[in-house]
Design a protein around this motif. Structure first.
Motif, PDB file in Angstrom:
ATOM      1  N   ILE A 204       0.830  -1.214   0.000  1.00  0.00           N
ATOM      2  CA  ILE A 204       0.000   0.000   0.000  1.00  0.00           C
ATOM      3  C   ILE A 204       0.866   1.266   0.000  1.00  0.00           C
ATOM      4  CG2 ILE A 204      -1.565   1.378   1.489  1.00  0.00           C
ATOM      5  CD1 ILE A 204      -3.106  -1.232   2.013  1.00  0.00           C
ATOM      6  N   VAL A 205       2.054   1.190   0.588  1.00  0.00           N
ATOM      7  CA  VAL A 205       2.925   2.374   0.630  1.00  0.00           C
ATOM      8  C   VAL A 205       3.235   2.820  -0.810  1.00  0.00           C
ATOM      9  CG1 VAL A 205       5.089   3.324   1.514  1.00  0.00           C
ATOM     10  CG2 VAL A 205       3.906   1.538   2.808  1.00  0.00           C
ATOM     11  N   ASN A 206       3.492   1.832  -1.667  1.00  0.00           N
ATOM     12  CA  ASN A 206       3.753   2.170  -3.065  1.00  0.00           C
ATOM     13  C   ASN A 206       2.495   2.655  -3.775  1.00  0.00           C
ATOM     14  OD1 ASN A 206       4.184   1.342  -6.120  1.00  0.00           O
ATOM     15  ND2 ASN A 206       6.190   1.625  -5.169  1.00  0.00           N
ATOM     16  N   SER A 207       1.362   2.007  -3.486  1.00  0.00           N
ATOM     17  CA  SER A 207       0.100   2.437  -4.122  1.00  0.00           C
ATOM     18  C   SER A 207      -0.199   3.884  -3.756  1.00  0.00           C
ATOM     19  CB  SER A 207      -1.088   1.617  -3.648  1.00  0.00           C
ATOM     20  OG  SER A 207      -0.844   0.264  -3.742  1.00  0.00           O
ATOM     21  N   ALA A 208      -0.040   4.214  -2.469  1.00  0.00           N
ATOM     22  CA  ALA A 208      -0.376   5.566  -2.009  1.00  0.00           C
ATOM     23  C   ALA A 208       0.487   6.593  -2.732  1.00  0.00           C
ATOM     24  CB  ALA A 208      -0.166   5.659  -0.499  1.00  0.00           C
ATOM     25  N   ALA A 209       1.782   6.300  -2.838  1.00  0.00           N
ATOM     26  CA  ALA A 209       2.699   7.229  -3.520  1.00  0.00           C
ATOM     27  C   ALA A 209       2.310   7.381  -4.989  1.00  0.00           C
ATOM     28  CB  ALA A 209       4.127   6.704  -3.404  1.00  0.00           C
ATOM     29  N   THR A 210       1.859   6.273  -5.577  1.00  0.00           N
ATOM     30  CA  THR A 210       1.502   6.303  -6.997  1.00  0.00           C
ATOM     31  C   THR A 210       0.247   7.145  -7.240  1.00  0.00           C
ATOM     32  OG1 THR A 210       2.475   4.143  -7.208  1.00  0.00           O
ATOM     33  CG2 THR A 210       1.054   4.822  -8.982  1.00  0.00           C
ATOM     34  N   TYR A 211      -0.775   6.959  -6.394  1.00  0.00           N
ATOM     35  CA  TYR A 211      -1.989   7.770  -6.575  1.00  0.00           C
ATOM     36  C   TYR A 211      -1.637   9.251  -6.478  1.00  0.00           C
ATOM     37  CZ  TYR A 211      -4.227   3.309  -5.332  1.00  0.00           C
ATOM     38  OH  TYR A 211      -4.597   1.990  -5.269  1.00  0.00           O
ATOM     39  N   LEU A 212      -0.795   9.569  -5.499  1.00  0.00           N
ATOM     40  CA  LEU A 212      -0.433  10.979  -5.332  1.00  0.00           C
ATOM     41  C   LEU A 212       0.361  11.488  -6.537  1.00  0.00           C
ATOM     42  CD1 LEU A 212      -0.195  13.608  -3.786  1.00  0.00           C
ATOM     43  CD2 LEU A 212       1.700  12.628  -2.469  1.00  0.00           C
ATOM     44  N   SER A 213       1.274  10.669  -7.041  1.00  0.00           N
ATOM     45  CA  SER A 213       2.082  11.138  -8.182  1.00  0.00           C
ATOM     46  C   SER A 213       1.192  11.420  -9.388  1.00  0.00           C
ATOM     47  CB  SER A 213       3.167  10.118  -8.526  1.00  0.00           C
ATOM     48  OG  SER A 213       2.592   8.910  -8.940  1.00  0.00           O
TER      49      SER A 213
ATOM     50  N   PHE B 204      10.337   5.922  -2.501  1.00  0.00           N
ATOM     51  CA  PHE B 204      11.639   5.350  -2.127  1.00  0.00           C
ATOM     52  C   PHE B 204      11.514   4.511  -0.853  1.00  0.00           C
ATOM     53  CE2 PHE B 204      13.090   8.844  -4.951  1.00  0.00           C
ATOM     54  CZ  PHE B 204      13.752   8.041  -5.879  1.00  0.00           C
ATOM     55  N   CYS B 205      10.679   4.952   0.087  1.00  0.00           N
ATOM     56  CA  CYS B 205      10.462   4.130   1.297  1.00  0.00           C
ATOM     57  C   CYS B 205       9.807   2.804   0.941  1.00  0.00           C
ATOM     58  CB  CYS B 205       9.559   4.859   2.288  1.00  0.00           C
ATOM     59  SG  CYS B 205      10.441   6.042   3.261  1.00  0.00           S
TER      60      CYS B 205
ATOM     61  N   SER C  39      14.320   9.400   7.758  1.00  0.00           N
ATOM     62  CA  SER C  39      15.623   8.751   7.710  1.00  0.00           C
ATOM     63  C   SER C  39      15.803   7.942   6.412  1.00  0.00           C
ATOM     64  CB  SER C  39      15.743   7.857   8.948  1.00  0.00           C
ATOM     65  OG  SER C  39      16.716   6.905   8.762  1.00  0.00           O
ATOM     66  N   ILE C  40      14.797   7.161   6.051  1.00  0.00           N
ATOM     67  CA  ILE C  40      14.944   6.301   4.869  1.00  0.00           C
ATOM     68  C   ILE C  40      14.964   7.138   3.583  1.00  0.00           C
ATOM     69  CG2 ILE C  40      13.888   4.420   3.519  1.00  0.00           C
ATOM     70  CD1 ILE C  40      15.108   3.573   6.263  1.00  0.00           C
ATOM     71  N   TYR C  41      14.092   8.125   3.502  1.00  0.00           N
ATOM     72  CA  TYR C  41      14.057   8.978   2.295  1.00  0.00           C
ATOM     73  C   TYR C  41      15.441   9.608   2.080  1.00  0.00           C
ATOM     74  CZ  TYR C  41      12.368  12.817  -0.793  1.00  0.00           C
ATOM     75  OH  TYR C  41      12.166  13.703  -1.817  1.00  0.00           O
ATOM     76  N   LYS C  42      15.992  10.169   3.144  1.00  0.00           N
ATOM     77  CA  LYS C  42      17.299  10.829   3.036  1.00  0.00           C
ATOM     78  C   LYS C  42      18.398   9.816   2.676  1.00  0.00           C
ATOM     79  CE  LYS C  42      20.409  13.128   6.374  1.00  0.00           C
ATOM     80  NZ  LYS C  42      21.146  11.943   6.730  1.00  0.00           N
TER      81      LYS C  42
END
Ligand SMILES: CCCCC/C=C\C/C=C\C/C=C\C/C=C\CCCC(=O)SCCNC(=O)CCNC(=O)[C@H](O)C(C)(C)COP(=O)(O)OP(=O)(O)OC[C@H]1O[C@@H](n2cnc3c(N)ncnc32)[C@H](O)[C@@H]1OP(=O)(O)O
Ligand SMILES: Cc1cc2nc3c(=O)[nH]c(=O)nc-3n(C[C@H](O)[C@H](O)[C@H](O)COP(=O)(O)OP(=O)(O)OC[C@H]3O[C@@H](n4cnc5c(N)ncnc54)[C@H](O)[C@@H]3O)c2cc1C
Length: 665
Positions: free
Chosen positions: A297-306, A355-356, A537-540
């Motif tokens: 879901i973390v990837n899905s959420a980022a994708t909808y936003l993009s 990226f997370c 932390s992970i993004y950076k």
């Protein structure tokens, strides 16, 4: 209408981009070969005329929409099968399947969705080798179509409270599935209404009157030839929803339906012929599919936003409104700094979670390998990460999708912009696969446990290792490292304070449960704060890692976004930072200036950054967000598709309005 050129506003925007767009696309796709594979699949999918809608979905009836979605699901399955995409078996980014083609063909989801996202993964994750061999092949060939039936009318969150029973009958070596009450009816599973003929039913196992907890069972619910519900099966669709209206979510009840013993998925727990139960090494392994889907879901959420931010930024570059300076033409609305404030954080947040999500997927894969050799050590941390990142990614991205919609003014309210539909599918991620508050409380449970064990000298897991640091006050530092440390201090402060409250409440005589409930608002705050520290932390660290391999121009833009993300969050969470760190008013003033400078710096790259998400027009499905930027022409073309525009005067005029006007009603 044939549109050949590109809107000059967008042409101008593209000329100011300082980095190589293709290089960023490849990075977001996790490699140039992934971009190539994704585009090859898209070329194939979008060349199939049966997958195009003649009439926009929103003008069809509920039934027609379902039938259209089934038709397209079948064609899409065929095309993807030809391209070799193995649906239901996921990799790191999976852009070619769910990420792009899927939600462009179905603006509101497909009735086959749960077949790929949960039915097949549960067979693979919970079946023993013989069961995988049998069921996986059948599912992959679409000989059987299934779903994941866990939630009931009475219980979704509290799965220990599920009522559906699977009672073992050792005489016939069968399980008897029964729904003892209305509240025990399965409610919600995607595709269950009229599409699936099989499903994974999560039910309470009982042997000789003794309960053994929730277990997965493969149950046939419809005849493979006639598709009629089998005897004792009550099945149907649950009705219209805020979104997912073509997913065919359904209900299901059983009246003493018998299934063979081997239809219980037995990778982790087994029931022998004579009714002996062998427990899995960890009873929570039966919850494994949920962990996997939360991770994805973390990837899905980022994708909808993009997708939403691509639409909103392109539109903001071609939309002109009001005046900045009296003697100059109306500016592009993207030149208003308030508009940049609404939108640029959408790009940065999408990067952060994307990226997370790749990092989290790698953690998940690592755990899977260890689990295969009987090592479950990483599971508690993975469970906490999956819960917490699912929550903050879904809630942040959904909030920003809505912000994108509102940033487009009235036109963002049009279904043809695709922003309302994106909001609908995005907000569902806040509820499904574990309601967000409940998932934060699960995270808090893991954090409190780690904190208490840590205070007795036990080591912390990697993402909690900073709990061991002494919370000594230090001077505020606005560097990325300094901000990260500050957020870790907030996380420690909130957790420590929640634990103190729990202890005080129990000392004052409350039971552990009542103390937990009373402190739960603090506890979800502590859970969120840990999630923020993890994401920062992970993004950076991921961008630092990729920064070593990409061009200097791209590296610089990627860090602009990291900085924007950090500074934006610092300003948003100022109250927490003022409480737990040495942040002063002077620091805030300089951070505000830094934020405004960053918006200005990112402005020339805004279109380049959204172009780099590489969404074809067919994927965005939006009158406002097309690559050429001809939003008004597309709005008009789409408006003309309204059935009401097929005739100049609607019959209701003669039937009702005219008599009203003439006083003859
Ligand atoms: C990267 C690319 C991949 C591409 C993938 C592509 C596609 C897929 C993408 C997206 C999916 C797309 C579409 C799907 C669309 C819609 C589908 C929606 C489907 C559903 O919507 S489907 C139903 C989901 N429905 C839930 O989500 C119910 C939530 N409710 C629960 O989940 C439990 O009810 C809970 C956890 C609240 C309480 O459960 P409980 O009462 O039994 O446990 P309790 O609280 O007592 O905890 C005892 C000990 O178990 C540990 N523990 C708990 N859970 C664990 C777990 N999962 N793993 C490991 N440990 C776990 C604790 O940490 C604790 O540990 P300890 O004792 O050490 O503290
Ligand atoms: C679009 C969509 C698709 C879905 N697809 C599927 C599917 O395919 N298969 C399937 O099995 N299910 C599916 N679901 C069901 C979904 O998983 C559940 O709705 C979800 O887990 C939330 O459970 P609930 O509905 O029981 O909410 P509830 O638990 O009733 O939540 C209501 C409120 O109570 C609060 N609450 C509940 N428990 C606690 C607690 N312990 N502490 C504090 N607050 C609490 C919540 O925070 C929330 O505010 C789907 C749901 C949706 C919306």
């Amino acid at each position: 209408m044939t549109l050949k050129k590109v809107n000059p506003d967008l042409e101008k925007e593209r000329s100011t981009c300082t980095f190589n767009i293709e290089e960023l696309t490849n990075l977001l796709d996790t490699g140039a070969h992934c971009t190539a594979e994704r585009r090859a699949v898209e070329d194939k999918v979008f060349s199939v005329k049966e997958l195009k809608d003649e009439i926009p979905d929103e003008f069809l009836s509920h039934k027609e929409r379902y039938e259209n979605a089934i038709r397209k699901s079948v064609f899409l399955h065929k095309v993807l099968q030809e391209t070799g995409v193995k649906r239901g078996v996921y990799n790191r980014s999976d852009k070619s399947d769910f990420r792009t083609t899927y939600y462009s063909i179905f603006k509101d989801g497909s009735p086959f969705m749960l077949q790929y996202s949960m039915f097949v993964p549960t067979i693979l994750g919970q079946g023993d080798s013989e069961q995988v061999e049998l069921w996986y092949k059948r599912a992959l060939n679409m000989e059987i179509i299934g779903t994941y039936a866990q939630t009931e009318l009475g219980h979704g969150t509290f799965i220990r409270g599920l009522e559906t029973e699977a009672v073992y009958d050792e005489k016939t070596e069968e399980f008897i599935l029964n729904s003892p009450s209305l509240s025990s009816y399965k409610w919600w599973p995607g595709g269950l209404g009229h599409t699936t003929n099989y499903c994974i039913v999560m039910a309470q196992l009982k042997i000789k009157g003794k309960p053994y907890g929730m277990q997965p069972f493969i149950v046939q619910i419809r005849d493979e030839e006639t598709h009629m519900p089998l005897p004792g099966v009550k099945v149907g669709e649950i009705g219209a929803k805020l979104a997912f209206n073509t997913v065919n979510n359904g209900f299901l009840g059983f009246e003493h339906v018998r299934i063979p013993r081997r239809h219980m998925l037995m990778r982790f727990s087994q029931v022998s012929k004579d009714g002996k139960f062998t427990s899995s090494a960890n009873p929570k392994l039966a919850y494994g599919t949920m962990v996997m889907v939360r991770v994805t879901i973390v990837n899905s959420a980022a994708t909808y936003l993009s997708r939403a931010v691509t639409i909103a930024i392109r539109y903001s570059a071609v939309r002109h409104q009001s005046k900045l300076k009296q003697n100059e033409p109306e500016p592009q609305i993207l030149d208003y700094v308030t508009q940049q404030h609404k939108l640029f954080i959408g790009i940065a947040t999408s990067h952060a979670y994307m990226f997370c999500s790749y990092w989290l997927w790698d953690v998940y894969v690592m755990y899977q390998k260890e689990q295969n050799v009987g090592n479950f050590d990483r599971l508690p941390e993975l469970h906490a990460l999956a819960c917490c990142l699912k929550v903050i990614s879904s809630s942040d991205c959904t909030g920003l999708v809505e912000k994108c919609r509102m940033s487009c003014g009235g036109h963002g309210f049009m279904m043809s912009s695709n922003l309302p539909q994106l909001y609908g599918i995005s907000t569902a991620t806040c509820t499904y696969e574990g309601e967000n508050t409940v998932m934060l409380l699960q995270t808090a449970r893991a954090l409190v446990k780690a904190w208490e064990l840590g205070s007795r000298g036990r080591p912390f897991s990697p993402t909690m290792s900073y709990f061991a640091e002494k919370n000594v006050p230090s001077k505020w530092d606005s560097s990325l490292e300094g901000i990260l440390n500050a957020f870790q201090k907030v996380s420690i402060g909130k957790l420590s304070s929640s634990v103190s409250s729990l202890q005080e409440y129990t000392k004052s005589g409350l039971s552990a449960e009542d103390a937990w409930n009373k402190a739960s608002v603090q506890l979800i705050g502590a859970a969120e704060a840990w999630g923020r520290a993890v994401v920062l932390s992970i993004y950076k660290s991921e961008i630092e890692r990729y920064g070593q391999t990409v061009s200097p121009a791209l590296k610089s833009v990627l860090f602009d976004l990291v900085e924007l993300y950090y500074v934006h969050l610092t300003l948003e969470k100022m109250g927490d930072l003022l409480l737990y760190t040495q942040l002063s008013e002077k620091d805030v003033v300089s951070l505000r200036k830094k934020y405004e400078d960053l918006l200005e710096k990112i402005r020339p790259n805004a279109i380049g950054l959204v172009d780099a998400f590489d969404y074809r027009d067919e994927v965005l499905n939006s009158t406002l967000g097309s690559y050429d930027g001809f939003a008004y022409e597309r709005l008009m073309t789409e408006a003309m598709k309204s059935p009401l525009n097929a005739e100049p005067v609607n019959q209701s005029f003669h039937k009702y309005i005219k008599p009203l006007m003439k006083g003859k009603l």
